[in-house]
Design a protein around this motif. Structure first.
Motif, short mmCIF file in Angstrom:
data_model
loop_
_atom_site.label_atom_id
_atom_site.label_comp_id
_atom_site.label_asym_id
_atom_site.label_seq_id
_atom_site.Cartn_x
_atom_site.Cartn_y
_atom_site.Cartn_z
N VAL A 1 67.55 48.10 7.31
CA VAL A 1 66.50 48.60 8.20
C VAL A 1 66.93 48.43 9.66
CG1 VAL A 1 64.12 48.26 8.98
CG2 VAL A 1 64.66 48.16 6.53
N GLN A 2 67.55 47.29 9.98
CA GLN A 2 68.05 47.09 11.34
C GLN A 2 69.07 48.16 11.72
OE1 GLN A 2 68.89 42.60 10.76
NE2 GLN A 2 68.62 42.82 12.96
N LYS A 3 69.93 48.48 10.78
CA LYS A 3 70.97 49.50 11.05
C LYS A 3 70.33 50.85 11.33
CE LYS A 3 75.24 51.40 9.11
NZ LYS A 3 76.18 51.36 7.94
N TYR B 1 67.33 51.42 12.58
CA TYR B 1 66.74 51.36 13.92
C TYR B 1 67.80 51.44 15.01
CZ TYR B 1 61.80 50.46 12.93
OH TYR B 1 60.48 50.58 12.56
N ASN B 2 68.89 50.70 14.83
CA ASN B 2 69.94 50.69 15.85
C ASN B 2 70.62 52.05 16.00
OD1 ASN B 2 69.57 48.01 16.60
ND2 ASN B 2 71.08 47.23 15.15
N GLN B 3 70.59 52.82 14.93
CA GLN B 3 71.18 54.16 14.98
C GLN B 3 70.17 55.22 15.43
OE1 GLN B 3 72.70 54.61 10.98
NE2 GLN B 3 74.66 53.63 11.48
N GLY B 4 68.96 54.79 15.72
CA GLY B 4 67.94 55.72 16.20
C GLY B 4 67.32 56.56 15.10
N LYS B 5 67.48 56.13 13.86
CA LYS B 5 66.92 56.89 12.73
C LYS B 5 65.52 56.38 12.41
CE LYS B 5 71.50 57.76 10.73
NZ LYS B 5 72.39 57.56 9.57
#
Length: 348
Positions: free
Chosen positions: A202-204, A206-210
């Motif tokens: 989930v963090q990934k 968010y960090n990718q703007g998805k």
């Protein structure tokens, strides 16, 4: 000693936590007897799970994220293999052996650990014995610059600048909004852990703007853990390092004046921190109002969020610091309207 261990663990086991066990120092002169181990086993109630690493005290396994055994001996590994069939596979996956202190850097914020000098000296001896010389220094590649869409591990200002001036970080806004709709009456909200891999996924995103649809995970505790993780990974705590010592002093203030003192401390926050804190505490106040269903009173929420809102600039908060930190957080939640009613910031 048993009562001390139990008291110490009770301060932490209601939250997600990690144990680092330094095995060096256990010798025949100080090794607990079998009788003591049997007493220890009986002393702790079922909220702890039995582990045999010399001290054999019970750990509360539900919220335990990982157990790192540093400087393990062959005896420890053999003992673990003997008892492995009796331990759940899920718990066994949480245990990691680390031969050197430097290995901890890959798993934890090493600089925040309070490592005994005896352990450090032992580590240096072990490294010196490795082929008679210190191992070659491994060059660490320079950190990558954060993505424009980064949410975790970057400052509030960075997030605001990359999100067209939005004051409330998207990950906080989305998790709070979701929990308001579907989580206010969930028992034990914020006290349950979630799969580490799921949280990383989930963090990934968010960090990718998805976009993240929490309905896809069928677990209300995932957005709750994500919210806590976001706060914990801020470079500077939401309540700022400058407020740490002021907050520690809350217990020395007369009870009738503590709310006023809380308000004074909050007034000194930077505007952006104040707005985000007000948004969060407003939500936590709502959660506490549903405590008849979710069992999360202001005191319970404070135990969970205290160390996610404030921590010292160097090292970690001591056990004695937990009382004032949690008390301060509890006052913010309980007296939200009173504490936050006297300051309105443009754009909040």
């Amino acid at each position: 000693l048993l009562r001390y261990l139990k008291y110490t663990l009770d301060q932490y086991v209601e939250n997600d936590y990690t144990v680092v066990y330094f095995h060096y120092g256990l010798k025949s002169l100080n090794k607990p007897s079998l009788k003591w181990l049997q007493t220890a086993y009986k002393e702790f109630d079922r909220k702890y799970v039995s582990k045999i690493f010399g001290i054999l005290f019970r750990l509360y396994k539900k919220n335990l994220k990982a157990l790192y055994v540093v400087h393990p001996t062959n005896f420890i590994k053999i003992l673990w293999n003997i008892f492995k069939p009796l331990i759940s596979h899920k718990f066994g996956k949480k245990i990691t052996y680390l031969n050197y202190l430097s290995d901890l850097r890959e798993h934890l914020k090493y600089d925040q650990l309070n490592i005994p000098q005896e352990v450090i000296r032992h580590d240096e001896k072990l490294r010196g014995k490795q082929k008679g010389k210190l191992p070659p220094v491994v060059k660490t590649p320079p950190p990558r610059p954060p993505l424009p869409t980064q949410q975790f591990g970057v400052s509030l200002k960075y997030i605001k600048d990359k999100n067209k001036g939005e004051l409330i970080p998207p990950v906080m806004k989305e998790t709070v909004s979701y929990l308001k709709r579907k989580g206010l009456q969930v028992e034990g909200l914020f006290r349950r852990s979630a799969s580490i891999q799921t949280i990383k996924d989930v963090q990934k995103l968010y960090n990718q703007g998805k976009s993240v649809n929490f309905d896809d995970y069928h677990d209300i505790h995932i957005p709750a853990v994500i919210l806590k993780t976001f706060l914990r990974e801020l470079p500077q705590p939401l309540l700022t390092f400058e407020c740490y010592d002021h907050i520690l002093g809350i217990t020395s203030v007369e009870s009738s004046l503590r709310v006023t003192r809380c308000k004074q401390i909050i007034q000194g926050l930077p505007e952006h921190n104040y707005i985000v804190l007000k948004y969060l505490i407003c939500f936590l106040h709502m959660v506490s109002q549903e405590s008849i269903y979710n069992r999360m009173t202001a005191s319970s929420l404070a135990c969970v969020f205290g160390l996610n809102l404030i921590w010292p600039s160097k090292g970690t908060a001591s056990l004695s610091a937990l009382v004032p930190l949690n008390l301060f957080t509890e006052l913010l939640i309980d007296f939200y309207t009173n504490i936050f009613n006297s300051r309105t910031v443009p754009g909040e």
